[in-house]
Design an enzyme around this catalytic site. Structure first.
Site, PDB file in Angstrom:
ATOM      1  N   SER A 130       0.882  -1.154   0.000  1.00  0.00           N
ATOM      2  CA  SER A 130       0.000   0.000   0.000  1.00  0.00           C
ATOM      3  C   SER A 130       0.915   1.198   0.000  1.00  0.00           C
ATOM      4  O   SER A 130       1.664   1.409   0.945  1.00  0.00           O
ATOM      5  CB  SER A 130      -0.876  -0.011   1.247  1.00  0.00           C
ATOM      6  OG  SER A 130      -1.580   1.198   1.330  1.00  0.00           O
ATOM      7  N   ARG A 131       0.882   1.988  -1.074  1.00  0.00           N
ATOM      8  CA  ARG A 131       1.912   3.010  -1.248  1.00  0.00           C
ATOM      9  C   ARG A 131       1.627   4.282  -0.474  1.00  0.00           C
ATOM     10  O   ARG A 131       2.538   5.021  -0.161  1.00  0.00           O
ATOM     11  CB  ARG A 131       2.080   3.348  -2.732  1.00  0.00           C
ATOM     12  CG  ARG A 131       2.525   2.159  -3.552  1.00  0.00           C
ATOM     13  CD  ARG A 131       3.141   2.561  -4.867  1.00  0.00           C
ATOM     14  NE  ARG A 131       3.398   1.379  -5.667  1.00  0.00           N
ATOM     15  CZ  ARG A 131       2.596   0.939  -6.627  1.00  0.00           C
ATOM     16  NH1 ARG A 131       1.505   1.593  -6.908  1.00  0.00           N
ATOM     17  NH2 ARG A 131       2.892  -0.149  -7.297  1.00  0.00           N
ATOM     18  N   VAL A 132       0.386   4.583  -0.185  1.00  0.00           N
ATOM     19  CA  VAL A 132       0.123   5.840   0.512  1.00  0.00           C
ATOM     20  C   VAL A 132      -0.547   5.661   1.870  1.00  0.00           C
ATOM     21  O   VAL A 132      -0.528   6.554   2.703  1.00  0.00           O
ATOM     22  CB  VAL A 132      -0.751   6.807  -0.333  1.00  0.00           C
ATOM     23  CG1 VAL A 132      -0.019   7.231  -1.570  1.00  0.00           C
ATOM     24  CG2 VAL A 132      -2.071   6.169  -0.660  1.00  0.00           C
TER      25      VAL A 132
END
Ligand SMILES: Nc1ncnc2c1ncn2[C@@H]1O[C@H](COP(=O)(O)OP(=O)(O)OP(=O)(O)O)[C@@H](O)[C@H]1O
Ligand SMILES: [Mg+2]
Lengths: 431, 94
Positions: free
Chosen positions: A363-365
């Site tokens: 999950s990048r953010v």
């Protein structure tokens, strides 16, 4: 008979008015009809995306413009259309009626009820295709959206306004994760939209039944274009879901939209494109297939208070074949989204459910949106688990292991057990 | 009907060029034939078409009134259209 009176009045008014009152219509002639698509000559001044009406009253909209003809997607029964008949441009781009009353209902991609209930009044008409809010109106993603699934909230937290892809083979629990997330939004003041694209009608019935039983239908809208609907409607469905979501976002609400699933959406668009004889590219998809999904998912965002201050979180679902994430559509959507939750058949069959592959999910953010308590617990968890899975496979062939490895394996096995979770039983943060 | 693709292509081209030629022409469609004078009176109501070449076309289904067509643009002031609108209004208000 009120209508007739009104009409007579209107005629009287027109007769009294000596000045000629007229409007110019833009028309064309139907040349060809193919599955769900009509080609028409004329309509010289009609625009892309404009709605047109056939003589039978069936509507359509323009998605292709060639030198001397236009391609029209027919929204309805295309068998009533005859070649040679007139089509009239209606001078507006495709919009759907939206209203607060939609909550708890099942609607089709044109915003009409499918559940046999009362007709829906329109509070507003929202365009189906809309350019996503620009950078200046966006706020960073930092408020969590709890999915109620332990492994996701701990390892791959999702923030409001994020786009997190759920990807995996057939029957690995993709829809279940999405639906559990909806169930967990109870009392969170989140409006949920479940958009079924090319799903079986029986599945949609199951979904609505499940949500109703769990009391989740009070804040959920189901948009459905089932596999028996024309490809054109399946193509439209996610954009309609987005248009409805934007209506609630503008009111300052947080909205969660599930697109189940975008693989079938890509198929529907491929079908329409092939019928229109557009050049086919890789896997016979047309050239703009990337834009198809990027413009849809860009509409997920969290906006400034001046714009209403709401958010749209998108959970698109993609189905892979034999875990192949390097196929055309999966790679495209992976690159567009802010992370992916990867589900595996092997884990699913081994009883580790939800069958999330810790190693390649990200999950990048969402990290900024995780609660402090969760951050502390989850800190090393992801690395440990990823190492454990690796080590477990490796150590199957090894009998004597050193203490450190044994400890790691032990801890990993325990945490894995802990992360198992039955379906439709979301956890509250406190538990 | 199955057509040789080449023939079809040629037909399409002819059709397109014919359409193009018709674009310059303004057609006044009416239920019965109009005199030169009547035609002039009608067209003078529409400044846009004042200097265009006009042609009268007869189509009994118009019933009354007239339809002006120029290329893909149509101004429909016929009884047929009025009845059509009435039907639509009645259906919508149910
Ligand atoms: N956490 C879980 N615990 C127990 N059973 C589960 C769990 N998650 C999913 N299942 C079961 O696995 C089956 C498949 O789940 P689901 O329909 O969500 O998968 P899917 O990937 O969406 O499938 P499809 O490709 O058909 O859309 C269902 O019968 C569901 O009940
Ligand atoms: Mg599913």
């Amino acid at each position: 008979m009120k209508a007739i009176d009104q009409y007579l009045e209107q005629i009287e008014r027109e007769i009294k008015n000596s000045k000629l009152d007229y409007k110019t219509d833009e028309v064309g002639i139907v040349q060809e009809i193919r599955d769900g698509v009509a080609l028409a000559a004329g309509l010289d001044k009609a625009g892309y995306g404009e709605v047109v009406e056939f003589e039978s009253g069936v509507k359509g909209y323009i998605i292709d413009m060639m030198e001397d003809s236009v391609g029209i997607i027919v929204l309805g029964d295309y068998l009533t259309i005859k070649s040679g008949e007139q089509v009239k441009a209606l001078k507006y781009t495709l919009s759907v009626p939206v209203s607060e009353k939609m909550v708890g209902r099942i609607v089709d991609p044109l915003g009409q009820p499918l559940d046999g209930g009362e007709p829906l009044p329109a509070d507003a008409w929202n365009p189906v295709e809309k350019v996503a809010p620009s950078v200046v109106y966006r706020k960073p993603v930092n408020v969590p959206l709890q999915t109620g699934i332990k492994s996701i909230d701990a390892l791959f937290p999702i923030g409001r306004g994020q786009r997190e892809l759920i990807i995996g083979d057939r029957g690995t629990g993709k829809s279940t994760i999405a639906l559990d997330t909806i169930i967990n939004q109870k009392g969170q003041d989140v409006i949920c939209i479940y958009c079924g694209i090319g799903q079986k009608n029986s599945k949609i019935a199951l979904v609505s039944e499940l949500l109703r039983k769990q009391g989740a239908l009070d804040y959920t809208i189901i948009v459905s274009a089932s596999s028996s609907d024309p490809a054109a409607l399946q193509y439209l469905a996610p954009y309609t879901a987005s248009a409805i979501a934007e209506f609630f976002m503008a009111k300052g609400k947080d909205v969660l939209v599930i697109y189940d699933d975008l693989s079938k959406h890509a198929w529907a668009y491929r079908q329409v494109s092939l019928i229109l004889r557009r050049p086919a590219g890789r896997e016979a998809y047309p050239g703009d297939i990337f834009y198809l999904h990027s413009r849809l998912l860009e509409r997920a965002c969290r906006v400034e208070d001046s714009q209403g201050g709401g958010s749209i979180t998108a959970l698109p679902v993609i189905e892979t074949l034999e875990g192949d994430v390097s196929a055309y559509i999966p790679t495209n959507v992976i690159s567009i989204t802010d992370g992916q939750i990867f589900l595996e058949t092997d884990l699913f069959n081994a009883g580790i459910r939800p069958a999330i592959n810790i190693g390649i999910s990200v999950s990048r953010v969402g990290g900024n949106a995780q609660t402090k308590a969760m951050k502390q617990v989850a800190g090393r968890l992801k690395l440990d688990l990823a190492q454990y899975r690796e080590m477990a496979a490796f150590s199957q062939f090894e009998s004597d292991l050193d203490e450190d490895t044994k400890k790691l394996l032990n801890r990993g096995a325990k945490v894995t057990q802990l992360m198992k979770q039955d379906k439709n039983k979301p956890y509250r943060l406190g538990e | 009907m199955r057509l040789d693709p080449q023939v079809k292509e040629r037909l399409k081209k002819t059709f397109a060029s014919e359409l193009l030629a018709q674009k310059e022409l303004v057609k006044v469609i009416s239920a019965y034939s109009l005199s030169q004078d009547e035609m002039h009176k009608i067209v003078s109501q529409f400044p846009k078409y004042a200097s265009a070449q006009v042609e009268n076309k007869i189509d009994p289904t118009v019933i009354g009134g007239f339809v002006i067509q120029s290329g893909s643009q149509v101004i429909d002031l016929s009884i047929r259209n009025a009845l059509h609108l009435l039907k639509k209004q009645l259906y919508e208000s149910n």
